[in-house]
Design a protein around this motif. Structure first.
Motif, PDB file in Angstrom:
ATOM      1  N   GLN A 636     -25.008  -6.402   5.547  1.00 30.57           N
ATOM      2  CA  GLN A 636     -26.379  -5.887   5.434  1.00 30.57           C
ATOM      3  C   GLN A 636     -26.675  -4.847   6.516  1.00 30.57           C
ATOM      4  OE1 GLN A 636     -28.913  -6.760   2.963  1.00 30.57           O
ATOM      5  NE2 GLN A 636     -26.952  -7.354   2.049  1.00 30.57           N
ATOM      6  N   THR A 637     -25.708  -3.921   6.721  1.00 31.16           N
ATOM      7  CA  THR A 637     -25.858  -2.939   7.798  1.00 31.16           C
ATOM      8  C   THR A 637     -26.299  -1.573   7.307  1.00 31.16           C
ATOM      9  OG1 THR A 637     -23.478  -2.579   7.612  1.00 31.16           O
ATOM     10  CG2 THR A 637     -24.240  -3.982   9.415  1.00 31.16           C
ATOM     11  N   LEU A 638     -26.094  -1.252   6.031  1.00 32.89           N
ATOM     12  CA  LEU A 638     -26.498   0.049   5.502  1.00 32.89           C
ATOM     13  C   LEU A 638     -27.598  -0.133   4.465  1.00 32.89           C
ATOM     14  CD1 LEU A 638     -23.026   1.791   4.978  1.00 32.89           C
ATOM     15  CD2 LEU A 638     -24.590   2.022   6.921  1.00 32.89           C
ATOM     16  N   GLN A 639     -28.287   0.950   4.152  1.00 32.40           N
ATOM     17  CA  GLN A 639     -29.310   0.890   3.128  1.00 32.40           C
ATOM     18  C   GLN A 639     -28.655   0.742   1.763  1.00 32.40           C
ATOM     19  OE1 GLN A 639     -32.558   3.811   3.524  1.00 32.40           O
ATOM     20  NE2 GLN A 639     -31.619   4.416   5.463  1.00 32.40           N
ATOM     21  N   SER A 640     -29.428   0.248   0.811  1.00 30.73           N
ATOM     22  CA  SER A 640     -28.869  -0.036  -0.516  1.00 30.73           C
ATOM     23  C   SER A 640     -28.326   1.233  -1.175  1.00 30.73           C
ATOM     24  CB  SER A 640     -29.932  -0.687  -1.404  1.00 30.73           C
ATOM     25  OG  SER A 640     -31.049   0.178  -1.551  1.00 30.73           O
ATOM     26  N   TRP A 641     -29.024   2.369  -0.996  1.00 32.94           N
ATOM     27  CA  TRP A 641     -28.544   3.590  -1.632  1.00 32.94           C
ATOM     28  C   TRP A 641     -27.236   4.062  -1.002  1.00 32.94           C
ATOM     29  CZ3 TRP A 641     -27.575   8.230   0.746  1.00 32.94           C
ATOM     30  CH2 TRP A 641     -28.166   8.471   1.991  1.00 32.94           C
ATOM     31  N   GLN A 642     -27.049   3.776   0.300  1.00 33.32           N
ATOM     32  CA  GLN A 642     -25.794   4.151   0.951  1.00 33.32           C
ATOM     33  C   GLN A 642     -24.639   3.306   0.417  1.00 33.32           C
ATOM     34  OE1 GLN A 642     -27.419   3.615   4.990  1.00 33.32           O
ATOM     35  NE2 GLN A 642     -26.875   5.760   5.400  1.00 33.32           N
ATOM     36  N   ARG A 643     -24.921   2.024   0.176  1.00 30.23           N
ATOM     37  CA  ARG A 643     -23.881   1.163  -0.409  1.00 30.23           C
ATOM     38  C   ARG A 643     -23.528   1.640  -1.818  1.00 30.23           C
ATOM     39  NH1 ARG A 643     -27.359  -2.875   1.847  1.00 30.23           N
ATOM     40  NH2 ARG A 643     -28.081  -3.537  -0.219  1.00 30.23           N
ATOM     41  N   GLY A 644     -24.586   2.003  -2.573  1.00 28.61           N
ATOM     42  CA  GLY A 644     -24.355   2.475  -3.931  1.00 28.61           C
ATOM     43  C   GLY A 644     -23.584   3.781  -3.970  1.00 28.61           C
ATOM     44  N   LEU A 645     -23.902   4.676  -3.055  1.00 30.59           N
ATOM     45  CA  LEU A 645     -23.197   5.952  -3.017  1.00 30.59           C
ATOM     46  C   LEU A 645     -21.739   5.748  -2.623  1.00 30.59           C
ATOM     47  CD1 LEU A 645     -23.122   9.002  -3.228  1.00 30.59           C
ATOM     48  CD2 LEU A 645     -23.996   9.154  -0.890  1.00 30.59           C
ATOM     49  N   SER A 646     -21.486   4.817  -1.707  1.00 32.85           N
ATOM     50  CA  SER A 646     -20.100   4.525  -1.323  1.00 32.85           C
ATOM     51  C   SER A 646     -19.296   4.064  -2.534  1.00 32.85           C
ATOM     52  CB  SER A 646     -20.068   3.453  -0.228  1.00 32.85           C
ATOM     53  OG  SER A 646     -20.753   3.887   0.919  1.00 32.85           O
ATOM     54  N   GLN A 663     -23.178  14.920  -2.144  1.00 37.54           N
ATOM     55  CA  GLN A 663     -22.484  13.647  -2.012  1.00 37.54           C
ATOM     56  C   GLN A 663     -21.536  13.662  -0.817  1.00 37.54           C
ATOM     57  OE1 GLN A 663     -20.829  13.553  -6.003  1.00 37.54           O
ATOM     58  NE2 GLN A 663     -22.063  11.757  -6.525  1.00 37.54           N
ATOM     59  N   ALA A 664     -20.869  14.803  -0.596  1.00 35.38           N
ATOM     60  CA  ALA A 664     -19.932  14.907   0.523  1.00 35.38           C
ATOM     61  C   ALA A 664     -20.658  14.827   1.857  1.00 35.38           C
ATOM     62  CB  ALA A 664     -19.139  16.211   0.421  1.00 35.38           C
ATOM     63  N   VAL A 665     -21.791  15.530   1.962  1.00 32.33           N
ATOM     64  CA  VAL A 665     -22.582  15.489   3.204  1.00 32.33           C
ATOM     65  C   VAL A 665     -23.017  14.067   3.508  1.00 32.33           C
ATOM     66  CG1 VAL A 665     -24.751  16.212   4.264  1.00 32.33           C
ATOM     67  CG2 VAL A 665     -23.366  17.881   3.027  1.00 32.33           C
ATOM     68  N   GLN A 666     -23.566  13.398   2.495  1.00 31.17           N
ATOM     69  CA  GLN A 666     -24.040  12.031   2.697  1.00 31.17           C
ATOM     70  C   GLN A 666     -22.878  11.065   2.904  1.00 31.17           C
ATOM     71  OE1 GLN A 666     -26.379  11.644  -0.888  1.00 31.17           O
ATOM     72  NE2 GLN A 666     -28.259  12.281   0.149  1.00 31.17           N
ATOM     73  N   GLY A 667     -21.778  11.290   2.175  1.00 27.97           N
ATOM     74  CA  GLY A 667     -20.631  10.395   2.285  1.00 27.97           C
ATOM     75  C   GLY A 667     -20.014  10.421   3.661  1.00 27.97           C
ATOM     76  N   GLU A 668     -19.837  11.614   4.227  1.00 29.08           N
ATOM     77  CA  GLU A 668     -19.258  11.681   5.566  1.00 29.08           C
ATOM     78  C   GLU A 668     -20.174  11.024   6.589  1.00 29.08           C
ATOM     79  OE1 GLU A 668     -16.388  14.713   7.429  1.00 29.08           O
ATOM     80  OE2 GLU A 668     -18.393  15.557   7.775  1.00 29.08           O
ATOM     81  N   ALA A 669     -21.497  11.233   6.433  1.00 24.21           N
ATOM     82  CA  ALA A 669     -22.443  10.595   7.355  1.00 24.21           C
ATOM     83  C   ALA A 669     -22.367   9.075   7.234  1.00 24.21           C
ATOM     84  CB  ALA A 669     -23.858  11.092   7.068  1.00 24.21           C
ATOM     85  N   ILE A 670     -22.201   8.573   6.006  1.00 25.66           N
ATOM     86  CA  ILE A 670     -22.123   7.125   5.786  1.00 25.66           C
ATOM     87  C   ILE A 670     -20.891   6.526   6.460  1.00 25.66           C
ATOM     88  CG2 ILE A 670     -21.701   5.362   4.014  1.00 25.66           C
ATOM     89  CD1 ILE A 670     -23.539   7.011   2.157  1.00 25.66           C
ATOM     90  N   ILE A 671     -19.747   7.188   6.281  1.00 29.58           N
ATOM     91  CA  ILE A 671     -18.519   6.609   6.821  1.00 29.58           C
ATOM     92  C   ILE A 671     -18.510   6.667   8.351  1.00 29.58           C
ATOM     93  CG2 ILE A 671     -16.990   8.639   6.852  1.00 29.58           C
ATOM     94  CD1 ILE A 671     -14.906   6.776   5.420  1.00 29.58           C
ATOM     95  N   ILE A 672     -19.113   7.718   8.919  1.00 28.68           N
ATOM     96  CA  ILE A 672     -19.228   7.798  10.384  1.00 28.68           C
ATOM     97  C   ILE A 672     -20.129   6.692  10.899  1.00 28.68           C
ATOM     98  CG2 ILE A 672     -20.170   9.189  12.273  1.00 28.68           C
ATOM     99  CD1 ILE A 672     -19.200  11.674  10.751  1.00 28.68           C
ATOM    100  N   GLU A 673     -21.264   6.488  10.229  1.00 25.94           N
ATOM    101  CA  GLU A 673     -22.193   5.437  10.646  1.00 25.94           C
ATOM    102  C   GLU A 673     -21.566   4.060  10.499  1.00 25.94           C
ATOM    103  OE1 GLU A 673     -26.685   3.740   9.563  1.00 25.94           O
ATOM    104  OE2 GLU A 673     -25.949   5.600   8.626  1.00 25.94           O
ATOM    105  N   ALA A 674     -20.863   3.848   9.370  1.00 27.11           N
ATOM    106  CA  ALA A 674     -20.252   2.539   9.137  1.00 27.11           C
ATOM    107  C   ALA A 674     -19.215   2.212  10.207  1.00 27.11           C
ATOM    108  CB  ALA A 674     -19.628   2.494   7.744  1.00 27.11           C
ATOM    109  N   ARG A 675     -18.387   3.172  10.554  1.00 25.49           N
ATOM    110  CA  ARG A 675     -17.363   2.932  11.577  1.00 25.49           C
ATOM    111  C   ARG A 675     -17.978   2.680  12.945  1.00 25.49           C
ATOM    112  NH1 ARG A 675     -13.240   7.473   9.040  1.00 25.49           N
ATOM    113  NH2 ARG A 675     -12.138   6.023   7.625  1.00 25.49           N
ATOM    114  N   SER A 676     -19.115   3.347  13.223  1.00 25.17           N
ATOM    115  CA  SER A 676     -19.784   3.098  14.501  1.00 25.17           C
ATOM    116  C   SER A 676     -20.363   1.694  14.560  1.00 25.17           C
ATOM    117  CB  SER A 676     -20.901   4.127  14.724  1.00 25.17           C
ATOM    118  OG  SER A 676     -21.999   3.891  13.851  1.00 25.17           O
ATOM    119  N   LEU A 677     -20.594   1.098  13.361  1.00 27.49           N
ATOM    120  CA  LEU A 677     -21.154  -0.249  13.294  1.00 27.49           C
ATOM    121  C   LEU A 677     -20.088  -1.332  13.139  1.00 27.49           C
ATOM    122  CD1 LEU A 677     -24.218   0.511  10.961  1.00 27.49           C
ATOM    123  CD2 LEU A 677     -24.275   0.078  13.425  1.00 27.49           C
TER     124      LEU A 677
END
Length: 681
Positions: A636-646, A663-677
């Motif tokens: 439960q670390t990312l928003q629901s739309w981020q999980r859906g986009l992943s 999608q690429a802009v948001q996807g790279e931001a998601i993976i960077i945030e996820a790894r930081s978490l």
């Protein structure tokens, strides 16, 4: 039509434009503020000013309606509006104009002395006064503008020095505004009589290439002559210069300043000089390939704005002897068979080799604006609820086009019928469009820099995207975003926050764009010509939080400056607020957002850098994206739309399909945030 009839028609246009703006904001924006906003846009379009912010303040013996402080705090413009809004070309008493200048001058003196210290910090007038106070040690020139929609005359007011700051006064009345505010002549040409400003003849080498449409003069101008020209005309000298906003923060400008102060004899060797265009030159031929330059019409510096501003500032603030400087100048006269609107920008682009410039044709002739204009003249908007008549959204690529089109209808009945189809509330200028699109592109910090700077940034981003010609789908969605923006303005006005409406609106829309993954149904907004009750209700709440965020900057910062910072947007972007189920139910699918309806949208055109980003995101395996989506759900670390986009990116990777730019802009931001978490994939 006589001159007086033309002026009365123009006065009525101002009256109706202000009413349309004030009504758009319901009772939250006074007509005087709407008038100031309109006049600032007019002066900016005419290249008389860079920009400005409406902000009304009135105190004992003083008053101000708006302000602008340049990026380097070197120049301050103050505005005082005297709106009549009676639709008549009536005279304004000279005593009223004199009093206005005195009140504005008194305000300047009080603001420089620390007027803000006795104000409530949450008010926008505090920001205005504090900005002036903060700039007090850097200012070299202040311009006082009194603006009225009446007819006025005033004796020449000589410039005065106030504590080392030169203060000049400028009156803009109905007649002067009418001359400037038209699609055919958006500026007052500059005429320079060199015999009056130079103690000695300006000797030039003349060259006239055959069949070129121009002739060139090569000469040297003394630095003190440039100081005098800049003193008289200011930014108007630079109106076609793509770097019209002078700053001394770059390495090039600091180098220019150092040379001026420490090695003035080396200035000619080190500096590339100026490129100037003119529509008419008066010369005296010496018969030996040289001529004396006597006068120039429509004199404009298209390259060398940094040089000009640096010499002026060094002369005023550092007391440098500008007469010791020799500045190389190339003056290109555009002849009667030449096209100044085409040649001048190309000269600026080609001559500009001091700093890298991402060149865009900022003029109204840009293909993007031409296409938007054509669409706005052909696309019908659906009839709004309760109405029977379809209307059009009028895109104005050059100021005055709306009024010109209205004037083509000769009788009152014809004009009324035309306005019914093209209501003023559905007029969108190119600076308006930039504001709407940049807000939805999640750039509220850019929008907060106000009209001209936001517009230039928008055009620069458009140029980096590569060629893009809008189609009908883009036009409909862009006008739907205009509806969203205007309705959000109404909501903010009802809250009566007391200031910062523009900042609150753009931040709220940017947050909405981010947290819905841009899934607002713009097709529905276009069809209804309104936002839904669920979206309106959510914006009522969201705008309150947006105001709380922008109006309470950390460390007691200036609110206006805080809103321009990335940190301000990043802080609000991460603000958590649940999207109601009623609004969630209205959101379109990600597939629809990225599908055919938006396939040709402006933001889907990738630049070279973004193409590399798409390649990087495409290289991430499907297993990684699926694993990230599952990890985010478990933790439960990312928003629901981020999980859906992943998960969606995983499906694209498995199918061997590339993501869209967004999608690429948001996807790279998601993976960077996820790894930081803590995600290990």
């Amino acid at each position: 039509m006589s001159e007086n009839e033309e002026l009365q028609a123009y006065a009525r246009n101002i009256q109706q434009d202000v009413i349309a703006r004030a009504d758009a904001a319901e009772d939250g924006a006074l007509r005087a503020e709407a008038f100031t906003e309109l006049m600032i846009e007019c002066l900016a379009e005419a290249s008389e000013i860079d920009d400005g912010t409406p902000c009304d303040f009135e105190g004992r013996g003083m008053r101000c309606s708006g302000y602008y402080v340049s990026e380097d705090n070197d120049r301050l413009d103050l505005f005082l509006s005297l709106p009549r809004l009676d639709g008549m070309a009536a005279s304004v008493p000279k005593s009223e104009i004199d009093t206005a200048f005195k009140r504005l001058s008194t305000f300047l003196a009080k603001a420089l002395a620390g007027l803000h210290k006795g104000m409530e910090e949450a008010l926008d007038r505090y920001d205005m006064c504090r900005s002036i106070w903060d700039a007090r040690n850097d200012l070299s020139h202040v311009r006082l503008f009194v603006i009225t929609d009446g007819l006025a005359t005033i004796d020449r007011i000589e410039n005065e020095m106030v504590g080392g700051i030169e203060v000049s006064s400028h009156l803009w009345d109905l007649k002067r505004l009418q001359r400037a505010d038209s699609s055919g002549s958006s500026r007052e040409p500059i005429r320079i009589d060199f015999a009056k400003v130079s103690a000695r003849p300006i000797r030039c080498i003349v060259s006239s290439p055959p069949d070129s449409g121009y002739r060139c003069l090569l000469t040297m101008l003394p630095g003190d002559l440039l100081v005098e020209l800049y003193r008289q005309f200011g930014p108007r000298l630079l109106e076609r210069n793509v770097r019209s906003f002078l700053q001394l923060k770059g390495k090039v400008n600091q180098g220019i300043r150092k040379t001026i102060i420490d090695e003035p004899q080396m200035f000619l060797a080190f500096n590339n000089g100026l490129s100037v265009t003119a529509a008419g030159l008066t010369i005296r031929d010496n018969g030996d390939g040289t001529a004396d330059l006597l006068a120039a019409d429509d004199f404009q510096i298209v390259n060398g704005g940094q040089t000009t501003g640096s010499i002026f500032r060094a002369s005023r603030k550092d007391k440098a002897d500008a007469s010791r400087l020799q500045v190389p100048v190339k003056i290109t006269e555009i002849l009667s068979d030449g096209d100044i609107e085409d040649i001048a920008p190309r000269i600026s682009q080609s001559a500009n080799n001091q700093n890298k410039v991402n060149m865009a044709d900022f003029s109204s002739n840009h293909p993007f604006h031409r296409a938007m204009q054509a669409l706005s003249r052909s696309v019908w908007a659906p009839a709004a609820a309760g109405a029977q008549r379809q209307t059009r959204w009028f895109f104005e690529r050059a100021r005055g086009q709306y009024h010109d089109a209205l004037a083509q209808n000769r009788t009152p009945t014809e004009r009324k019928a035309w306005e019914a189809i093209h209501p003023r509330r559905q007029l969108v200028t190119k600076t308006d469009l930039a504001k709407y699109e940049q807000s939805w592109s999640q750039l509220p910090q850019i929008v907060s820099r106000h009209g001209q700077k936001c517009y230039l940034d928008f055009m620069d981003r458009l140029e980096k995207r590569g060629s893009f010609i809008p189609d009908e789908a883009y036009f409909r969605h862009a006008m739907a975003r205009a509806i969203l923006f205007k309705q959000t303005e109404r909501i903010v006005s009802r809250h009566k926050f007391g200031g910062y409406r523009a900042n609150v609106v753009t931040y709220a829309i940017a947050w909405l764009s981010h947290h819905t993954a841009k899934r607002i149904d713009f097709d529905s907004i276009w069809s209804a010509q309104d936002i839904s009750p669920a979206l309106a209700a959510f914006l009522e709440i969201l705008t309150i939080h947006a105001h709380d965020h922008v109006a309470t900057p950390p460390g007691g910062q200036n609110v206006t400056e805080w809103c321009k910072k990335d940190a301000c947007w990043e802080g609000f972007r991460d603000f958590a607020l649940a999207i109601p189920a009623a609004l969630e139910a209205e959101l379109v699918t990600r597939e629809r957002v990225n599908g055919s309806a938006s396939a040709h949208a402006l933001e889907e055109h990738a630049s070279a850098d973004e193409a590399e980003l798409i390649a990087r995101v495409s290289a991430v395996s499907a297993e990684t994206w699926f694993g990230l989506s599952a990890w985010a759900k478990d933790t439960q670390t990312l928003q629901s739309w981020q999980r859906g986009l992943s998960f969606s990116l995983g499906k694209l990777a498995r199918a061997g399909r590339a993501p869209t730019r967004r999608q690429a802009v948001q996807g790279e931001a998601i993976i960077i945030e996820a790894r930081s978490l803590g995600f290990k994939g």
